[in-house]
Design an enzyme around this catalytic site. Structure first.
Site, short mmCIF file in Angstrom:
data_model
loop_
_atom_site.label_atom_id
_atom_site.label_comp_id
_atom_site.label_asym_id
_atom_site.label_seq_id
_atom_site.Cartn_x
_atom_site.Cartn_y
_atom_site.Cartn_z
N TYR A 106 -1.93 -1.43 10.38
CA TYR A 106 -1.90 -1.49 8.91
C TYR A 106 -0.59 -0.91 8.38
O TYR A 106 0.10 -1.52 7.55
CB TYR A 106 -3.11 -0.71 8.38
CG TYR A 106 -3.37 -0.87 6.90
CD1 TYR A 106 -4.18 -1.89 6.43
CD2 TYR A 106 -2.82 0.02 5.97
CE1 TYR A 106 -4.44 -2.03 5.07
CE2 TYR A 106 -3.08 -0.11 4.63
CZ TYR A 106 -3.89 -1.13 4.18
OH TYR A 106 -4.14 -1.26 2.83
N SER A 112 0.87 -1.18 0.00
CA SER A 112 0.00 0.00 0.00
C SER A 112 0.90 1.22 0.00
O SER A 112 2.09 1.13 0.34
CB SER A 112 -0.86 0.00 1.27
OG SER A 112 -1.44 1.27 1.49
P1 NAD Z 1 -11.45 -6.30 0.35
O1 NAD Z 1 -12.00 -6.21 1.73
O2 NAD Z 1 -12.32 -5.95 -0.80
O3 NAD Z 1 -10.83 -7.75 0.09
C1 NAD Z 1 -9.99 -8.37 1.04
C2 NAD Z 1 -10.23 -9.87 0.97
O4 NAD Z 1 -9.40 -10.48 1.97
C3 NAD Z 1 -11.69 -10.26 1.28
O5 NAD Z 1 -12.22 -11.09 0.27
C4 NAD Z 1 -11.58 -10.99 2.61
O6 NAD Z 1 -12.55 -12.02 2.79
C5 NAD Z 1 -10.15 -11.54 2.54
N1 NAD Z 1 -9.68 -11.89 3.88
C6 NAD Z 1 -9.85 -11.17 5.02
N2 NAD Z 1 -9.38 -11.85 6.07
C7 NAD Z 1 -8.92 -13.03 5.59
C8 NAD Z 1 -8.31 -14.16 6.20
N3 NAD Z 1 -8.12 -14.24 7.53
N4 NAD Z 1 -7.96 -15.21 5.43
C9 NAD Z 1 -8.19 -15.17 4.08
N5 NAD Z 1 -8.74 -14.12 3.45
C10 NAD Z 1 -9.11 -13.06 4.20
O7 NAD Z 1 -10.12 -5.39 0.36
P2 NAD Z 1 -9.24 -4.76 -0.82
O8 NAD Z 1 -9.40 -3.30 -0.75
O9 NAD Z 1 -9.48 -5.48 -2.10
O10 NAD Z 1 -7.78 -5.08 -0.26
C11 NAD Z 1 -6.94 -6.08 -0.82
C12 NAD Z 1 -5.50 -5.73 -0.47
O11 NAD Z 1 -5.16 -4.47 -1.04
C13 NAD Z 1 -5.24 -5.61 1.03
O12 NAD Z 1 -3.99 -6.17 1.38
C14 NAD Z 1 -5.21 -4.11 1.24
O13 NAD Z 1 -4.44 -3.75 2.36
C15 NAD Z 1 -4.57 -3.66 -0.05
N6 NAD Z 1 -4.81 -2.26 -0.37
C16 NAD Z 1 -6.09 -1.78 -0.51
C17 NAD Z 1 -6.28 -0.44 -0.80
C18 NAD Z 1 -7.63 0.14 -0.96
O14 NAD Z 1 -7.74 1.38 -0.98
N7 NAD Z 1 -8.68 -0.64 -1.09
C19 NAD Z 1 -5.17 0.40 -0.98
C20 NAD Z 1 -3.89 -0.12 -0.84
C21 NAD Z 1 -3.72 -1.47 -0.54
#
Ligand code: NAD
Length: 258
Positions: free
Chosen positions: A153, A140
Site C-alpha cells: 500500500y 493517501s
Molecule cells: P472501500 O473499500 O470503501 O472502496 C474501495 C472500492 O474499490 C470498493 O467499492 C471496491 O469494490 C473497489 N475495488 C476493489 N478492487 C477493485 C478492482 N479490482 N476493480 C475495480 N474496483 C475495485 O475503500 P475506501 O476507503 O473508500 O478507499 C478508496 C480509496 O481511498 C483507496 O484508493 C484508498 O487507498 C484510499 N484511501 C482510503 C483511506 C481510508 O482511511 N479509508 C485513507 C487514505 C486513502
C-alpha cells in the site's frame, strides 16, 4: 470557459463528464454523489454496484489492462467526452514483510499504481480534447509517510505521487491538471475491514486498535468522513482548483505535522 464547471460547457457541447473508479463504496461513492450534485455526468466503475449509484455503471476489474481500457472506452461511447478522472479504487493488505503474500503485492500495485497509469495512458487523448481536464488520484497520507505492515500500500501510494507529478508536467500544455489527494484515516469499509488484521499484526485487541494504532499518528483523533474527501475532490475538479497541479493535497488531521 464560463459555465463549464457546474451546469455544462460554454460551447453547449454537453455537461462535464467524470469517471470515478471504486465508486461502489466509501470515498468513491461519496465522490460520485458529490460530482453528480455538481451537475456532472458520471461514469462509475467498480467490481460491485450498490443501489442508487448516480450516472452510468461499468463493472470492470481495474487490476487488468482490459478493465482500464474498457472504462475509458465506455465513458467515450456513453458520453462522447471525458473531463475528469478520479482514480480512486483501492484495497489494503496488512502483513509483516516476511509473510507478505506475493499475490497480494501484485494485486495492490496493479490496482493502486498501474490502474491510474493506464487510465491516464488510455484517457489522455480525451482529456486533452476536453480543454480543461482534471486527473485526480486518491493517494493517501501513506503516499508521504510509511506505517509498518503495509509494504504494498505504502509503495503504491508513494508511486502515485510520482505519476501525478509527471502527468502535471506533461498535461500543462494541454490544460490537464493532476493532483493526488492524501487523506488520513477515513470512515469506510476499507478501514473497518483492516481492524482485525491490524489487531493481529500488532498483538492488541480489536477494541484497542482504533485508538492506539489507527488514530495514534493523527494529531486529531477522529476518523475523517468520506463526504469531506469528496468535497476536496469537488474543489480540485472545479473552477477554484485550477492552480493545483503536480501536488499532493493533504487532509490528514495533522498526521504529517508530527
Ligand atoms: P472501500 O473499500 O470503501 O472502496 C474501495 C472500492 O474499490 C470498493 O467499492 C471496491 O469494490 C473497489 N475495488 C476493489 N478492487 C477493485 C478492482 N479490482 N476493480 C475495480 N474496483 C475495485 O475503500 P475506501 O476507503 O473508500 O478507499 C478508496 C480509496 O481511498 C483507496 O484508493 C484508498 O487507498 C484510499 N484511501 C482510503 C483511506 C481510508 O482511511 N479509508 C485513507 C487514505 C486513502
Amino acid at each position: 470557459m464560463a459555465g463549464r464547471y457546474a451546469d455544462g460547457n460554454a460551447d453547449g457541447a454537453g455537461r462535464r463528464v467524470a469517471l470515478v473508479t471504486g465508486a461502489g463504496s466509501g470515498i468513491g461513492l461519496a465522490i460520485a454523489h458529490r460530482l453528480a450534485g455538481e451537475g456532472m455526468d458520471l461514469v462509475c466503475v467498480d467490481v460491485h454496484e450498490p443501489d442508487g449509484l448516480p450516472g452510468a455503471f461499468l463493472h470492470a476489474d481495474l487490476t487488468t489492462r482490459e478493465g482500464n481500457r474498457h472504462a475509458i472506452d465506455f465513458a467515450m461511447e456513453r458520453f462522447g467526452r471525458l473531463d475528469v478522472v478520479v482514480a480512486n479504487a483501492g484495497v489494503q493488505h496488512v502483513s509483516p514483510i516476511e509473510d507478505f503474500d506475493e499475490d497480494a503485492w501484485d494485486r495492490l500495485l496493479a490496482l493502486m499504481l498501474t490502474s491510474p497509469f493506464l487510465l491516464a495512458r488510455y484517457g489522455w487523448p480525451a482529456l486533452r480534447e476536453a480543454g480543461d481536464a482534471r486527473f485526480v488520484a486518491m493517494a493517501s497520507v501513506h503516499g508521504l509517510v510509511a506505517s509498518p505492515y503495509k509494504a504494498a500500500y505504502v509503495t503504491a501510494k508513494h508511486g502515485v505521487l510520482g505519476l501525478i507529478k509527471t502527468l502535471a508536467l506533461e498535461g500543462a500544455a494541454h490544460g490537464i491538471r493532476a493532483t493526488a489527494v492524501c487523506p488520513g484515516f477515513v470512515r469506510t469499509p476499507l478501514v473497518e475491514g483492516q481492524l482485525a488484521d491490524q489487531a493481529r499484526a500488532h498483538g492488541v485487541s480489536v477494541t484497542d486498535v482504533l485508538e492506539r494504532v489507527v488514530l495514534e499518528p493523527q494529531a486529531i483523533k477522529e476518523l475523517i468522513e468520506p463526504d469531506d474527501v469528496a468535497e476536496t475532490v469537488a474543489f480540485l475538479v472545479g473552477r477554484a482548483g485550477r492552480a493545483f497541479t503536480g501536488a499532493p493535497v493533504v487532509l490528514d488531521n495533522g498526521w504529517t505535522a508530527g
